[in-house]
Design a protein around this motif. Structure first.
Motif, PDB file in Angstrom:
ATOM      1  N   TYR A  99       1.864  -8.824   4.837  1.00 20.09           N
ATOM      2  CA  TYR A  99       1.608  -7.496   5.396  1.00 20.09           C
ATOM      3  C   TYR A  99       1.272  -6.451   4.341  1.00 20.09           C
ATOM      4  O   TYR A  99       1.767  -6.487   3.219  1.00 20.09           O
ATOM      5  N   GLU A 100       0.430  -5.508   4.784  1.00 20.43           N
ATOM      6  CA  GLU A 100       0.202  -4.264   4.056  1.00 20.43           C
ATOM      7  C   GLU A 100       0.797  -3.170   4.934  1.00 20.43           C
ATOM      8  O   GLU A 100       0.840  -3.304   6.156  1.00 20.43           O
ATOM      9  N   PHE A 101       1.237  -2.071   4.341  1.00 18.35           N
ATOM     10  CA  PHE A 101       1.982  -1.050   5.065  1.00 18.35           C
ATOM     11  C   PHE A 101       1.240   0.286   5.027  1.00 18.35           C
ATOM     12  O   PHE A 101       0.755   0.690   3.978  1.00 18.35           O
ATOM     13  N   TYR A 102       1.207   0.953   6.194  1.00 19.72           N
ATOM     14  CA  TYR A 102       0.497   2.226   6.305  1.00 19.72           C
ATOM     15  C   TYR A 102       1.346   3.243   7.055  1.00 19.72           C
ATOM     16  O   TYR A 102       1.987   2.913   8.050  1.00 19.72           O
ATOM     17  N   THR A 103       1.307   4.489   6.568  1.00 19.10           N
ATOM     18  CA  THR A 103       1.979   5.582   7.263  1.00 19.10           C
ATOM     19  C   THR A 103       0.922   6.449   7.931  1.00 19.10           C
ATOM     20  O   THR A 103      -0.254   6.401   7.584  1.00 19.10           O
ATOM     21  N   GLY A 104       1.376   7.269   8.873  1.00 11.83           N
ATOM     22  CA  GLY A 104       0.483   8.205   9.540  1.00 11.83           C
ATOM     23  C   GLY A 104       0.062   9.318   8.599  1.00 11.83           C
ATOM     24  O   GLY A 104       0.482   9.387   7.433  1.00 11.83           O
ATOM     25  N   GLU A 105      -0.750  10.203   9.130  1.00 12.15           N
ATOM     26  CA  GLU A 105      -1.350  11.268   8.326  1.00 12.15           C
ATOM     27  C   GLU A 105      -0.317  12.143   7.606  1.00 12.15           C
ATOM     28  O   GLU A 105      -0.537  12.589   6.488  1.00 12.15           O
ATOM     29  N   SER A 106       0.830  12.397   8.236  1.00  9.46           N
ATOM     30  CA  SER A 106       1.829  13.269   7.615  1.00  9.46           C
ATOM     31  C   SER A 106       2.601  12.571   6.489  1.00  9.46           C
ATOM     32  O   SER A 106       3.338  13.216   5.756  1.00  9.46           O
ATOM     33  N   MET A 107       2.423  11.247   6.368  1.00  6.32           N
ATOM     34  CA  MET A 107       3.109  10.436   5.355  1.00  6.32           C
ATOM     35  C   MET A 107       4.627  10.591   5.431  1.00  6.32           C
ATOM     36  O   MET A 107       5.318  10.590   4.417  1.00  6.32           O
ATOM     37  N   ASP A 108       5.144  10.742   6.638  1.00  9.04           N
ATOM     38  CA  ASP A 108       6.576  10.896   6.880  1.00  9.04           C
ATOM     39  C   ASP A 108       7.269   9.557   6.611  1.00  9.04           C
ATOM     40  O   ASP A 108       7.004   8.573   7.302  1.00  9.04           O
ATOM     41  N   PRO A 109       8.173   9.496   5.616  1.00 11.80           N
ATOM     42  CA  PRO A 109       8.792   8.220   5.257  1.00 11.80           C
ATOM     43  C   PRO A 109       9.760   7.675   6.312  1.00 11.80           C
ATOM     44  O   PRO A 109      10.145   6.508   6.254  1.00 11.80           O
ATOM     45  N   ASP A 110      10.163   8.519   7.261  1.00  7.69           N
ATOM     46  CA  ASP A 110      11.098   8.075   8.295  1.00  7.69           C
ATOM     47  C   ASP A 110      10.401   7.686   9.593  1.00  7.69           C
ATOM     48  O   ASP A 110      11.028   7.165  10.504  1.00  7.69           O
ATOM     49  N   ALA A 111       9.120   7.956   9.689  1.00  8.83           N
ATOM     50  CA  ALA A 111       8.368   7.666  10.916  1.00  8.83           C
ATOM     51  C   ALA A 111       7.846   6.227  10.882  1.00  8.83           C
ATOM     52  O   ALA A 111       8.198   5.444  10.002  1.00  8.83           O
ATOM     53  N   MET A 112       6.994   5.894  11.844  1.00  7.94           N
ATOM     54  CA  MET A 112       6.490   4.526  11.948  1.00  7.94           C
ATOM     55  C   MET A 112       5.647   4.136  10.745  1.00  7.94           C
ATOM     56  O   MET A 112       4.820   4.908  10.276  1.00  7.94           O
ATOM     57  N   VAL A 113       5.884   2.926  10.282  1.00 10.86           N
ATOM     58  CA  VAL A 113       5.040   2.307   9.266  1.00 10.86           C
ATOM     59  C   VAL A 113       4.266   1.208   9.983  1.00 10.86           C
ATOM     60  O   VAL A 113       4.862   0.278  10.527  1.00 10.86           O
ATOM     61  N   ALA A 114       2.956   1.348  10.025  1.00  8.27           N
ATOM     62  CA  ALA A 114       2.106   0.355  10.674  1.00  8.27           C
ATOM     63  C   ALA A 114       1.927  -0.823   9.725  1.00  8.27           C
ATOM     64  O   ALA A 114       1.853  -0.653   8.509  1.00  8.27           O
ATOM     65  N   LEU A 115       1.863  -2.009  10.306  1.00 15.70           N
ATOM     66  CA  LEU A 115       1.762  -3.234   9.525  1.00 15.70           C
ATOM     67  C   LEU A 115       0.373  -3.835   9.678  1.00 15.70           C
ATOM     68  O   LEU A 115      -0.051  -4.131  10.797  1.00 15.70           O
ATOM     69  N   LEU A 116      -0.330  -4.006   8.576  1.00 16.00           N
ATOM     70  CA  LEU A 116      -1.662  -4.604   8.601  1.00 16.00           C
ATOM     71  C   LEU A 116      -1.560  -6.057   8.152  1.00 16.00           C
ATOM     72  O   LEU A 116      -0.945  -6.366   7.134  1.00 16.00           O
ATOM     73  N   ASN A 117      -2.171  -6.939   8.939  1.00 18.58           N
ATOM     74  CA  ASN A 117      -2.226  -8.357   8.595  1.00 18.58           C
ATOM     75  C   ASN A 117      -3.625  -8.847   8.954  1.00 18.58           C
ATOM     76  O   ASN A 117      -4.448  -8.078   9.451  1.00 18.58           O
ATOM     77  N   TYR A 118      -3.879 -10.121   8.729  1.00 18.69           N
ATOM     78  CA  TYR A 118      -5.177 -10.710   9.040  1.00 18.69           C
ATOM     79  C   TYR A 118      -4.991 -11.907   9.966  1.00 18.69           C
ATOM     80  O   TYR A 118      -4.001 -12.630   9.864  1.00 18.69           O
TER      81      TYR A 118
END
Length: 167
Positions: free
Chosen positions: A127-146
């Motif tokens: 996995y690679e990890f992505y945060t939303g635009e606000s880069m809030d460390p406590d909010a959802m981290v989206a997981l990128l895979n292939y």
């Protein structure tokens, strides 16, 4: 059209313009693709030849993930230990939000989330990890895979961490 936002901070994460698949009533997989964008290629509707010709703006093409680009997601990184600390806190925050908005969902969330997170941790290196635009460390981290082909990217988002907004 539906826009999916993080319930903790309102960041826009994806829309139903992308293919979405629900996974085990706990997550969504959102297919994305790599696209080419050109910087300096801004269409203001004017006719360049009528406006004195091309101003000679140098255009550079960049290949980007269309979901990352469209929703201004920012890559972040975790090692397994720090991700486990994050996910425990995040699950607690989602459970608290569910207690306010949808308490009957809590037992389902608890049962499905823990087994889903175990699967994620088993394949953590993928996995690679992505945060939303606000880069809030406590909010959802989206997981990128292939996908199995190793070429087709997709994101995983926790269903209970999202709210839908009709556009």
């Amino acid at each position: 059209m539906l826009l999916y936002q993080d319930i903790l901070n309102g960041d826009e994460l994806f829309s139903d313009a992308y293919p979405i698949k629900e996974i085990d009533d706990i997550a969504y997989e959102v297919d994305c693709q790599m696209i080419n964008i050109s910087e300096g290629d801004v269409d203001i509707g004017a006719n360049p030849s009528a406006e004195g010709g091309d101003e000679g703006v140098e255009s550079t093409t960049q290949t980007v993930n269309n979901v990352v680009y469209s929703f201004r997601l920012t890559e972040t990184s975790f090692d397994k230990k720090s991700y486990m600390v994050y996910i425990k806190g995040y699950m607690k925050a989602i459970k608290a939000k569910l207690a306010e908005t949808n308490p009957e969902r809590i037992p389902i969330f608890e049962a499905k989330a823990s087994s889903f997170v175990k699967k994620l941790l088993a394949n953590f290196k993928d996995y690679e990890f992505y945060t939303g635009e606000s880069m809030d460390p406590d909010a959802m981290v989206a997981l990128l895979n292939y996908r199995e082909d190793g070429v087709t990217p997709y994101f995983t988002f926790f269903k209970d961490g999202l709210k839908e907004q009709k556009l």
